[in-house]
Design a protein around this motif. Structure first.
Motif, PDB file in Angstrom:
ATOM      1  N   GLU A   1       8.410  -1.580   2.040  1.00 52.24           N
ATOM      2  CA  GLU A   1       8.245  -3.053   2.969  1.00 52.24           C
ATOM      3  C   GLU A   1       7.601  -2.295   4.092  1.00 52.24           C
ATOM      4  OE1 GLU A   1      12.575  -3.999   3.821  1.00 52.24           O
ATOM      5  OE2 GLU A   1      12.340  -4.440   2.015  1.00 52.24           O
ATOM      6  N   THR A   2       6.985  -1.119   4.129  1.00 50.56           N
ATOM      7  CA  THR A   2       6.222  -0.733   5.153  1.00 50.56           C
ATOM      8  C   THR A   2       5.535   0.402   4.442  1.00 50.56           C
ATOM      9  OG1 THR A   2       7.716   1.392   5.589  1.00 50.56           O
ATOM     10  CG2 THR A   2       8.098  -0.025   6.903  1.00 50.56           C
TER      11      THR A   2
ATOM     12  N   TYR B   1       2.172  -8.342   3.084  1.00 51.90           N
ATOM     13  CA  TYR B   1       3.633  -8.263   2.600  1.00 51.90           C
ATOM     14  C   TYR B   1       3.726  -6.958   2.571  1.00 51.90           C
ATOM     15  CZ  TYR B   1      -0.525  -6.818  -0.038  1.00 51.90           C
ATOM     16  OH  TYR B   1      -1.818  -6.385  -0.594  1.00 51.90           O
ATOM     17  N   TRP B   2       3.669  -6.340   4.194  1.00 52.31           N
ATOM     18  CA  TRP B   2       4.105  -4.694   4.224  1.00 52.31           C
ATOM     19  C   TRP B   2       3.823  -4.626   5.540  1.00 52.31           C
ATOM     20  CZ3 TRP B   2       0.340  -2.246   0.678  1.00 52.31           C
ATOM     21  CH2 TRP B   2      -0.538  -2.103   1.435  1.00 52.31           C
ATOM     22  N   GLN B   3       4.739  -3.879   6.237  1.00 58.36           N
ATOM     23  CA  GLN B   3       4.317  -3.321   8.005  1.00 58.36           C
ATOM     24  C   GLN B   3       3.887  -2.075   7.888  1.00 58.36           C
ATOM     25  OE1 GLN B   3       7.379  -4.774  10.396  1.00 58.36           O
ATOM     26  NE2 GLN B   3       5.826  -4.209  12.223  1.00 58.36           N
TER      27      GLN B   3
ATOM     28  N   GLU C   1      -0.189  -5.191  -3.497  1.00 61.66           N
ATOM     29  CA  GLU C   1       1.413  -5.636  -3.330  1.00 61.66           C
ATOM     30  C   GLU C   1       3.005  -5.098  -3.834  1.00 61.66           C
ATOM     31  OE1 GLU C   1       1.090 -10.019  -3.370  1.00 61.66           O
ATOM     32  OE2 GLU C   1       3.185 -10.372  -2.556  1.00 61.66           O
TER      33      GLU C   1
ATOM     34  N   ASN D   1       4.603   0.426  -4.148  1.00 57.57           N
ATOM     35  CA  ASN D   1       5.892   0.996  -4.501  1.00 57.57           C
ATOM     36  C   ASN D   1       6.309   2.795  -3.812  1.00 57.57           C
ATOM     37  OD1 ASN D   1       6.102   2.643  -6.834  1.00 57.57           O
ATOM     38  ND2 ASN D   1       6.998   1.478  -8.146  1.00 57.57           N
TER      39      ASN D   1
END
Ligand code: ZN
Length: 270
Positions: free
Chosen positions: A44-45, A78-80, A262, A265
Motif C-alpha cells: 500500500e506504500t 495503487y500505492w502511496q 501493482e 508485495n
C-alpha cells in the motif's frame, strides 16, 4: 563512439539470485531479514530512499532533481509513494555497479538495519547514486531492494521534469526523451530501480513513434542491441525493428511493467 549497454546481461536475474545466495552466506540471514524479505500483501506504500556518494553530493541540486523525477515517475495510484533522501554515503568506490557487486552497498544497508551504522534503510528500494562512469557496462547494478548507479554529473544537468513533456504522433502525452547522456542516465537509474522491485528486461517494450523507436526503461538500449535475444515483452508486445530508426527513450515504465509493480508485495522468491 562507445555504445552504452545496461548494467547486466539478459541473464541478469539468474546472476542476481546467485549473487544474493553469496550475500546470504557472507552476511547473517537475520540481517537480510531485516532488509525486508518478509512477504506481505500488495504494497500500500512504496518506500524509496536515495543516497548520494561523496562525489555525487558535490553537484548542487542533484538530490532535489532526482526526487522530483522519481516523484513524478513512481507515483502510481495503487500505492502511496514515500520518497526520501537519505544523505551522503562514504564508499570505497564511485563505480555505480561495483559498489553493489562487491557487496559494499548491501553491507552498509545491512549494518544500518542492524543499528550498527547510522543509516536507515527503506523497506522497498535503497538507491545509491554515485559519480561513476556511464560509458562502459556495467554502469549500475541491482538486487532485491538494493540498487546503485553512476552518472551524478549527468543527472545534475537534467532539466526540470515538466520540461520533458512530449506529444507523440498519436496525440498522447508521454515522457519521451532524446538518447543523450543525462536522459540515458536517468533511464538507467529507473532500470536499476525497476530491477530492485523485481522487474526484468522483458517487462519493457519498444514502440514506434514516427521515424523513431522508443524504448521504455526495462528494455532500454537492449531494444537496439543485436545480442539481446528477446523479440517481445512477456506481456506479448512484439518489439519493432530498429533499423535506421532514431533511438529515443521513454522514462515511463511500460504497461506490462506497471502491472507487475501493482503486484509487488515487498517480498521476493529466492
Ligand atoms: Zn538490467
Amino acid at each position: 563512439m562507445s555504445r552504452e549497454t545496461q548494467a547486466d546481461s539478459s541473464t541478469g536475474s539468474v546472476r542476481r539470485r546467485l549473487f544474493l545466495g553469496g550475500l546470504v552466506s557472507t552476511l547473517s540471514i537475520g540481517s537480510l531479514g531485516t532488509l525486508g524479505y518478509a512477504t506481505r500483501s500488495p504494497a500500500e506504500t512504496l518506500e524509496v530512499r536515495v543516497w548520494l556518494s561523496e562525489e555525487a553530493a558535490r553537484y548542487d541540486g542533484v538530490d532535489d532533481r532526482l526526487l522530483e523525477y522519481l516523484d513524478a515517475l513512481l507515483g502510481y495510484e495503487y500505492w502511496q509513494l514515500e520518497l526520501s533522501y537519505g544523505g551522503v554515503v562514504s564508499a570505497s568506490t564511485e563505480d555505480g555497479a561495483r559498489v553493489t557487486i562487491n557487496g559494499e552497498w548491501p553491507r552498509i544497508l545491512a549494518a544500518g538495519a542492524l543499528g550498527t551504522r547510522d543509516l536507515d534503510p527503506a523497506a522497498d528500494v535503497n538507491l545509491l547514486v554515485t559519480d561513476g562512469q556511464m560509458t562502459t557496462a556495467p554502469t549500475g547494478f541491482a538486487l532485491p531492494h538494493v540498487a546503485s548507479v553512476g552518472g551524478a554529473r549527468y543527472l545534475a544537468t537534467l532539466p526540470p521534469f515538466d520540461d520533458l513533456e512530449t506529444v507523440l504522433d498519436d496525440g498522447s502525452i508521454h515522457r519521451v526523451v532524446e538518447n543523450e547522456r543525462p536522459t540515458r542516465t536517468i533511464q538507467i537509474l529507473l532500470h536499476e530501480l525497476g530491477h530492485a522491485l523485481g522487474l526484468e528486461h522483458d517487462h519493457g517494450v519498444a514502440f514506434r513513434n514516427g521515424d523513431a523507436v522508443v524504448a521504455t526503461p526495462m528494455l532500454s538500449s537492449y531494444a537496439w542491441d543485436p545480442s539481446y535475444d528477446g523479440d517481445r515483452s512477456r506481456c506479448g508486445t512484439v518489439y519493432p525493428s530498429t533499423d535506421d530508426r532514431e533511438r529515443t527513450l521513454s522514462l515511463i515504465f511500460s504497461g506490462c511493467a506497471q502491472r507487475e509493480l501493482e503486484e509487488y508485495n515487498g517480498g521476493f522468491s529466492l
